[in-house]
Design a protein around this motif. Structure first.
Motif, short mmCIF file in Angstrom:
data_model
loop_
_atom_site.label_atom_id
_atom_site.label_comp_id
_atom_site.label_asym_id
_atom_site.label_seq_id
_atom_site.Cartn_x
_atom_site.Cartn_y
_atom_site.Cartn_z
N VAL A 54 -3.24 -8.46 16.37
CA VAL A 54 -3.85 -8.25 15.05
C VAL A 54 -2.76 -7.98 14.01
CG1 VAL A 54 -5.21 -6.55 13.75
CG2 VAL A 54 -6.14 -7.59 15.84
N LEU A 55 -1.77 -7.17 14.36
CA LEU A 55 -0.69 -6.87 13.41
C LEU A 55 0.10 -8.13 13.08
CD1 LEU A 55 0.54 -3.47 14.87
CD2 LEU A 55 -0.84 -3.82 12.82
N ARG A 56 0.18 -9.04 14.06
CA ARG A 56 0.95 -10.27 13.84
C ARG A 56 0.18 -11.24 12.93
NH1 ARG A 56 1.60 -12.18 19.21
NH2 ARG A 56 3.59 -11.14 19.50
N ASP A 88 1.35 -10.11 -3.70
CA ASP A 88 1.41 -8.70 -4.16
C ASP A 88 2.24 -7.88 -3.16
OD1 ASP A 88 -0.10 -9.01 -6.39
OD2 ASP A 88 -1.99 -8.35 -5.45
N HIS A 89 1.93 -8.09 -1.89
CA HIS A 89 2.63 -7.33 -0.85
C HIS A 89 4.11 -7.67 -0.84
CE1 HIS A 89 4.14 -6.77 3.35
NE2 HIS A 89 3.75 -5.55 3.05
N ARG A 90 4.41 -8.97 -0.94
CA ARG A 90 5.84 -9.39 -0.92
C ARG A 90 6.61 -8.75 -2.06
NH1 ARG A 90 4.00 -14.09 0.91
NH2 ARG A 90 3.82 -15.07 -1.13
N ASP A 234 5.90 13.64 6.80
CA ASP A 234 5.15 14.07 7.98
C ASP A 234 5.43 13.21 9.21
OD1 ASP A 234 3.96 16.24 7.03
OD2 ASP A 234 1.93 15.43 6.92
N THR A 235 5.58 11.90 8.98
CA THR A 235 5.82 10.99 10.10
C THR A 235 7.12 11.34 10.81
OG1 THR A 235 6.86 9.55 8.48
CG2 THR A 235 4.60 8.98 9.15
N THR A 236 8.18 11.49 10.03
CA THR A 236 9.49 11.76 10.63
C THR A 236 9.51 13.17 11.24
OG1 THR A 236 10.34 10.42 8.81
CG2 THR A 236 11.96 11.52 10.19
N GLY A 333 4.54 2.30 17.38
CA GLY A 333 4.39 3.48 16.51
C GLY A 333 4.86 3.26 15.08
N PHE A 334 5.74 2.28 14.88
CA PHE A 334 6.16 1.93 13.51
C PHE A 334 5.36 0.73 13.01
CE2 PHE A 334 10.26 3.93 14.95
CZ PHE A 334 10.32 4.93 13.98
N GLY A 335 4.27 0.38 13.67
CA GLY A 335 3.55 -0.83 13.31
C GLY A 335 4.32 -2.04 13.80
N GLY A 340 5.01 -3.80 9.13
CA GLY A 340 5.76 -2.86 9.97
C GLY A 340 6.53 -1.89 9.08
N CYS A 341 6.71 -0.67 9.55
CA CYS A 341 7.26 0.41 8.71
C CYS A 341 8.51 0.00 7.93
CB CYS A 341 7.58 1.61 9.60
SG CYS A 341 8.23 2.96 8.63
N ALA A 342 8.41 0.14 6.62
CA ALA A 342 9.53 -0.22 5.75
C ALA A 342 10.63 0.85 5.81
CB ALA A 342 9.04 -0.39 4.31
N GLY A 343 10.28 2.04 6.28
CA GLY A 343 11.26 3.13 6.28
C GLY A 343 11.77 3.48 7.66
N GLN A 344 11.53 2.59 8.64
CA GLN A 344 11.85 3.01 10.01
C GLN A 344 13.35 3.18 10.25
OE1 GLN A 344 11.54 0.35 13.42
NE2 GLN A 344 10.31 -0.98 12.13
C1 HEM Z 1 8.86 8.33 12.49
C2 HEM Z 1 8.60 8.04 11.23
C3 HEM Z 1 7.65 6.97 10.77
C4 HEM Z 1 6.59 6.40 11.42
C5 HEM Z 1 6.09 6.67 12.83
C6 HEM Z 1 6.01 5.43 10.51
C7 HEM Z 1 4.92 4.61 10.81
C8 HEM Z 1 4.48 3.56 10.04
C9 HEM Z 1 3.48 2.61 10.44
C10 HEM Z 1 2.70 2.65 11.73
C11 HEM Z 1 3.35 1.71 9.42
C12 HEM Z 1 2.50 0.45 9.46
C13 HEM Z 1 1.33 0.40 8.54
C14 HEM Z 1 0.40 -0.75 8.84
O1 HEM Z 1 0.43 -1.33 9.93
O2 HEM Z 1 -0.45 -0.99 8.00
C15 HEM Z 1 4.26 2.12 8.38
C16 HEM Z 1 4.39 1.47 7.15
C17 HEM Z 1 5.16 1.96 6.12
N1 HEM Z 1 6.07 3.01 6.19
FE1 HEM Z 1 6.47 4.15 7.79
N2 HEM Z 1 6.70 5.46 9.33
C18 HEM Z 1 7.71 6.38 9.44
C19 HEM Z 1 8.66 6.70 8.47
C20 HEM Z 1 8.70 6.17 7.21
C21 HEM Z 1 9.66 6.53 6.17
C22 HEM Z 1 10.81 7.52 6.36
C23 HEM Z 1 9.33 5.81 5.05
C24 HEM Z 1 9.96 5.79 3.69
C25 HEM Z 1 11.04 6.41 3.31
C26 HEM Z 1 8.19 4.97 5.41
C27 HEM Z 1 7.57 4.08 4.55
C28 HEM Z 1 6.63 3.15 4.94
C29 HEM Z 1 6.06 2.15 4.03
C30 HEM Z 1 6.42 1.96 2.57
C31 HEM Z 1 5.14 1.41 4.78
C32 HEM Z 1 4.27 0.27 4.28
C33 HEM Z 1 4.90 -1.06 4.66
C34 HEM Z 1 4.06 -2.25 4.30
O3 HEM Z 1 2.83 -2.13 4.17
O4 HEM Z 1 4.66 -3.32 4.15
N3 HEM Z 1 7.83 5.23 6.70
N4 HEM Z 1 4.96 3.23 8.78
#
Ligand code: HEM
Length: 393
Positions: A54-56, A88-90, A234-236, A333-335, A340-344
């Motif tokens: 689904v994510l793909r 928009d997303h891009r 909170d995530t980190t 966990g990062f999607g 996929g997480c932009a900040g990972q």
């Molecule tokens: C361990 C830490 C983190 C985890 C587990 C995490 C997890 C995630 C996940 C699961 C998504 C996917 C959302 C989706 O599938 O719809 C995501 C997206 C995102 N994350 Fe993280 N995140 C983390 C840290 C961060 C940090 C440090 C930042 C920014 C400084 C960040 C910014 C974002 C942004 C902007 C998106 C949206 C990307 C998009 O929709 O293209 N995240 N994150």
């Protein structure tokens, strides 16, 4: 909805299920690849293969209608990167992500390591610490500077971040109670954009420039600031504090990490796999599809349960075992994929720096009191984690 699909009636978002979610995920995975959650008008995806598929497939499974389990947040978040599709997303993601690519982060790498070393040295001197405070130190000192958040406006950041994640769940009591905090964050961020109060040279200043050039609108500029800040704390903190607890309760794994610090990057992935900080986000199905043989109608909402996928025994050998030697890099966990997480890279840099600094100085981590989980609809992190750090000789 077709009635051949298994149904799960317990509330995944009850306090009890939030504090102890894994038995729920196990039952969902046993029920099938697609499970109806009537209470939330959604289909849960508890297994790894379907979550990844689904994510793909972002054309079929859209983020544009919002990724929350309630229509209010979905309406309010429509200018964000997280809740957008296509052009928009891009546009938004390009603007946001370039500051957090590994190449861009090279300039702050040394600073992050230095701050981690200082934080850990102070914690070792103190001996007994709250693991959550220790885990929060780096994100709170790095991210607001990167984003350019004014120094005198940082008191509420953690409350606001938690409120954002509560609001991404269903509209239960916990979600509703966060409305004042979410509105306060929106008002404050709007004022920052209006008054151009972001620190010069920061990522936030880039966003203002893009608004000046007409590349994005004012509402988008506000949303992008929230995009940067809300998901980054909170995530980190969740990932680092989970790692601290896991290493405290698995001393053999800690010894292995100390012997071979090259394992640190994989250990961070394994901690995120084991206790995924974000439990799940939703997608809207754009056309009738079949998922693992289950028909899902157009317009339906599917809930991608990253946290459950990361414990799926179809994908992982002994998923309930914390093992820093397994290859955990494919954890979700990062999607995954376009959203996929932009900040990972930043999150991993911070977590790796803390674990490396600890591995150099700490022989053993011990839990010295009862840990408490934060009750939150979406985020999984400790609220309190009393630890003793036993220094290496
Ligand atoms: C361990 C830490 C983190 C985890 C587990 C995490 C997890 C995630 C996940 C699961 C998504 C996917 C959302 C989706 O599938 O719809 C995501 C997206 C995102 N994350 Fe993280 N995140 C983390 C840290 C961060 C940090 C440090 C930042 C920014 C400084 C960040 C910014 C974002 C942004 C902007 C998106 C949206 C990307 C998009 O929709 O293209 N995240 N994150």
């Amino acid at each position: 909805m077709p009635d051949t699909v298994p149904v799960y009636r317990p509330d995944l978002y009850s306090r009890a299920a939030i504090l102890d979610p894994h038995p729920h995920y196990a039952r969902l995975r046993e029920l099938g690849p697609v499970v109806r959650l009537p209470r939330h008008r959604a289909y849960a995806l508890p297994r790894y293969a379907e979550c990844k598929a689904v994510l793909r497939d972002h054309d079929t499974f859209a983020s544009g209608g919002g990724v929350a389990l309630n229509p209010v947040t979905n309406r309010m978040s429509r200018d964000t990167t997280l809740a957008s599709d296509g052009a928009d997303h891009r546009r938004r993601r390009t603007l946001l992500a370039h500051r957090m690519l590994p190449r861009a982060l090279r300039t702050i790498q040394e600073d992050v390591r230095q701050r981690a070393a200082e934080t850990v040295a102070a914690a070792v001197r103190a001996g007994t610490v709250d693991g959550v405070t220790l885990a929060a130190a780096l994100p709170l000192s790095i991210v607001p500077d990167l984003v350019g958040w004014p120094r005198d406006g940082r008191d509420h950041l953690l409350d606001w971040a938690a409120a954002t994640f509560d609001a991404l769940g269903p509209l239960n009591g916990r979600g509703v109670r966060t409305a004042p905090a979410n509105l306060a964050m929106l008002r404050y961020t709007r004022a920052l954009v209006r008054d151009r109060a972001l620190l010069p040279g920061s990522a936030g200043a880039d966003v203002l420039r893009a608004a000046d050039d007409g590349r994005i609108g004012p509402a988008e500029a506000t949303a992008l600031m929230i995009d940067y800040l809300a998901p980054s704390l909170d995530t980190t903190i969740g990932a680092i504090s989970a790692a601290l607890h896991l290493f405290a309760t698995h001393p053999g794994q800690w010894e292995a990490l100390r012997r071979d610090p090259g394992l640190v990057p994989n250990a961070v992935h394994e901690a995120v796999r084991y206790e995924s900080p974000i439990r799940g986000f939703a997608r809207t199905v754009r056309r009738p599809v079949e998922l693992a043989g289950t028909p899902v109608p157009a317009g339906a909402r599917v809930l991608v349960l990253y946290a459950s996928a990361n414990r799926d025994p179809r994908e992982w050998t002994e998923p309930g075992t914390f093992d820093i030697h397994r290859d955990a890099t494919r954890q979700l966990g990062f999607g995954y994929g376009r959203h996929g997480c932009a900040g990972q890279a930043l999150a991993r840099l911070e977590a790796e720096a803390v674990l490396t600094a600890l591995a150099e100085r700490v022989a053993r981590i011990e839990v010295v009191g009862e840990p408490e989980w934060l009750p939150n609809n979406v985020i999984r992190r400790y609220a309190r984690l009393p630890l003793r750090l036993v220094p290496a000789r």
